[in-house]
Design a protein around this motif. Sequence first.
Motif, PDB file in Angstrom:
ATOM      1  N   ALA A 167       1.587   8.299  -6.840  1.00 44.85           N
ATOM      2  CA  ALA A 167       1.796   9.912  -6.786  1.00 44.85           C
ATOM      3  C   ALA A 167       2.773  10.763  -7.910  1.00 44.85           C
ATOM      4  CB  ALA A 167       1.798  10.391  -5.465  1.00 44.85           C
ATOM      5  N   ALA A 197       0.964  -0.709   0.266  1.00 46.57           N
ATOM      6  CA  ALA A 197       0.026  -0.112   0.525  1.00 46.57           C
ATOM      7  C   ALA A 197       0.758   0.983   0.116  1.00 46.57           C
ATOM      8  CB  ALA A 197      -1.431   0.193   0.967  1.00 46.57           C
ATOM      9  N   VAL A 198       2.146   1.141   0.619  1.00 48.90           N
ATOM     10  CA  VAL A 198       2.840   2.301   1.108  1.00 48.90           C
ATOM     11  C   VAL A 198       4.025   2.278  -0.198  1.00 48.90           C
ATOM     12  CG1 VAL A 198       4.702   2.993   1.768  1.00 48.90           C
ATOM     13  CG2 VAL A 198       3.103   2.419   3.566  1.00 48.90           C
ATOM     14  N   TYR A 199       4.288   0.955  -0.767  1.00 47.84           N
ATOM     15  CA  TYR A 199       4.984   1.711  -2.409  1.00 47.84           C
ATOM     16  C   TYR A 199       4.188   1.684  -3.501  1.00 47.84           C
ATOM     17  CZ  TYR A 199       8.713  -1.473  -0.108  1.00 47.84           C
ATOM     18  OH  TYR A 199       9.534  -1.670   0.735  1.00 47.84           O
ATOM     19  N   ALA A 200       2.782   1.387  -3.932  1.00 49.39           N
ATOM     20  CA  ALA A 200       1.815   2.189  -4.015  1.00 49.39           C
ATOM     21  C   ALA A 200       0.913   3.364  -4.632  1.00 49.39           C
ATOM     22  CB  ALA A 200       0.470   0.589  -4.609  1.00 49.39           C
ATOM     23  N   ASN A 201       1.004   3.698  -3.094  1.00 52.32           N
ATOM     24  CA  ASN A 201       0.325   5.080  -3.362  1.00 52.32           C
ATOM     25  C   ASN A 201       1.778   5.818  -3.655  1.00 52.32           C
ATOM     26  OD1 ASN A 201      -0.935   7.242  -2.107  1.00 52.32           O
ATOM     27  ND2 ASN A 201       0.374   7.321  -0.355  1.00 52.32           N
ATOM     28  N   ALA A 202       2.997   5.298  -3.431  1.00 56.19           N
ATOM     29  CA  ALA A 202       4.144   5.809  -3.941  1.00 56.19           C
ATOM     30  C   ALA A 202       4.173   6.161  -5.187  1.00 56.19           C
ATOM     31  CB  ALA A 202       5.479   5.926  -3.453  1.00 56.19           C
ATOM     32  N   GLN A 203       3.613   4.737  -6.073  1.00 57.92           N
ATOM     33  CA  GLN A 203       4.115   4.932  -7.186  1.00 57.92           C
ATOM     34  C   GLN A 203       3.092   6.036  -7.486  1.00 57.92           C
ATOM     35  OE1 GLN A 203       2.227   2.019 -10.077  1.00 57.92           O
ATOM     36  NE2 GLN A 203       4.343   2.036 -10.883  1.00 57.92           N
TER      37      GLN A 203
END
Lengths: 299, 299
Positions: B279, B271-277
Amino acid sequence: MFKKISIFGVGLIGGSFALALKKAGVVDKVIGAGRRMETLERARQLGIIDVASNSVAEAVVDADLILVAAPVAQTEAILASIAPHLQPGTVVTDAGSTKGDVVAAARSALGDKIAQFVPGHPIAGREQNGPEAAIVDLYVGKKAVLAPLPENTEESVERVAAAWKHCGAIIHRLSAEEHDRVFAAVSHLPHLLAYALVDDIARKPHADLLFQYAASGFRDFTRIAGSSPEMWRDISLANQTALLSELDAYMEQLTGLRALLARQDGQAIEAVYANAQRARHNWIKTIEAAEQQNKQGGD
Amino acid sequence: MFKKISIFGVGLIGGSFALALKKAGVVDKVIGAGRRMETLERARQLGIIDVASNSVAEAVVDADLILVAAPVAQTEAILASIAPHLQPGTVVTDAGSTKGDVVAAARSALGDKIAQFVPGHPIAGREQNGPEAAIVDLYVGKKAVLAPLPENTEESVERVAAAWKHCGAIIHRLSAEEHDRVFAAVSHLPHLLAYALVDDIARKPHADLLFQYAASGFRDFTRIAGSSPEMWRDISLANQTALLSELDAYMEQLTGLRALLARQDGQAIEAVYANAQRARHNWIKTIEAAEQQNKQGGD
């Protein structure tokens, strides 16, 4: 010379491997294996593979070499499906970004056929994925790391090494543990840090304002946060031990820098920055010298 | 139209400003001022400035606009040297990467002439420095942030804005405090993080092995650690408060991610990685759309 090479997962990595070996003229027949016939069929139409097969038995029987180039999380299941059909003359390798977990998966899946598995990791990539992204020179001048097992014969290792050399790669050998420690430091941690920064900024109430002023330095720093979240979740979990250890060392480093900044110790801050700049400068010089040498070697 | 513009510090930033204004045909005479006559003389020979002067009085008297583009740590001393000669018709601006400290320095150095100082920060750069690095289109399509003081007249702010617009820059306005918070997040923190990582790796006993396997992701992530240690020491210290606050938020983020990794919470990590990607992807799309618009506007 290879009579039959089978590739499980014909995307960027597996597809580029096939293209390079075909160009080198060292393989008679390349079989593409996988679950999605549609992808395999595209790879066949692109001339990457000769045969698209969704029969594991067909792919495995009589192969000289099998490359598993699917997402790491699928490695164990693929190896388990290969195991019953695996004949003594076949060598299996992989292209996963972590090696400790792959070795464990291979031991579990292949059992007493483990000597036929030579773990590998080509250090090359592109932003794109899938068979359409495959290119013939992806591995030229790049490193291919092999992490041989104690059980491997030198002949098996050499067969895998020979294939990567035909792709233009330079062979390196590391133990699986060394490999995972090295890549935790220079690849897995930077990915985590880049994802963490972008997520941190994106969650702030004034994120839009912040992104508006982000410039080229930020763009380069966070480029790796554009990578596949699923793939990097798997890598992070697969290399958990080494990654936690690198992350702890880095957080300690940040705690130290924070203290220097809090007490305005400009001299000590500059020493850290200057050491980093110097080390990076020397590293870039080494890379450029190696690239120059590769070019000359290729002429 | 400017009759006389004086630039303190004719390097990449000041030199490119001069070249762009000359090309736009909006300035009669550009004076280069500074301590090193040798550098100024080179700038004159390169056609960047018309007059090289080591007399502050000569540079200041009758100038419409003065740009201070020397290293930030020299700003206060330069403004103090300018102050006694500063006539009411002259507007002074700067190009420093931090604004809170520059405002404090300007208040201290200029006293009751503070209304004549309009703080600024062009968001542009190159890896090279010095007058030889100056290029005419450095600011085209780039942001120039102005951080006007309550004392500034709109006419003074507009004079500085006009100069940057003639360089091709797009004018943004932020308060000095906003500016420093924004750039702590998107520029100063990433620099500190990149320096910290390279220094961390360089100090390890097996640093050579690690650098040997560092690849293009590492190269981009650490590109900003190739920047000047002195300059970034100064920026870090100048923006200490905002940088500490961003660093603390980031370390909290890392502590959270560490916990997810320790308990192997793949879903939360993804979830963190995907939110970063996501954004970052949206940010890149916005940039590219803006670049496209700038290009069309320029045609």
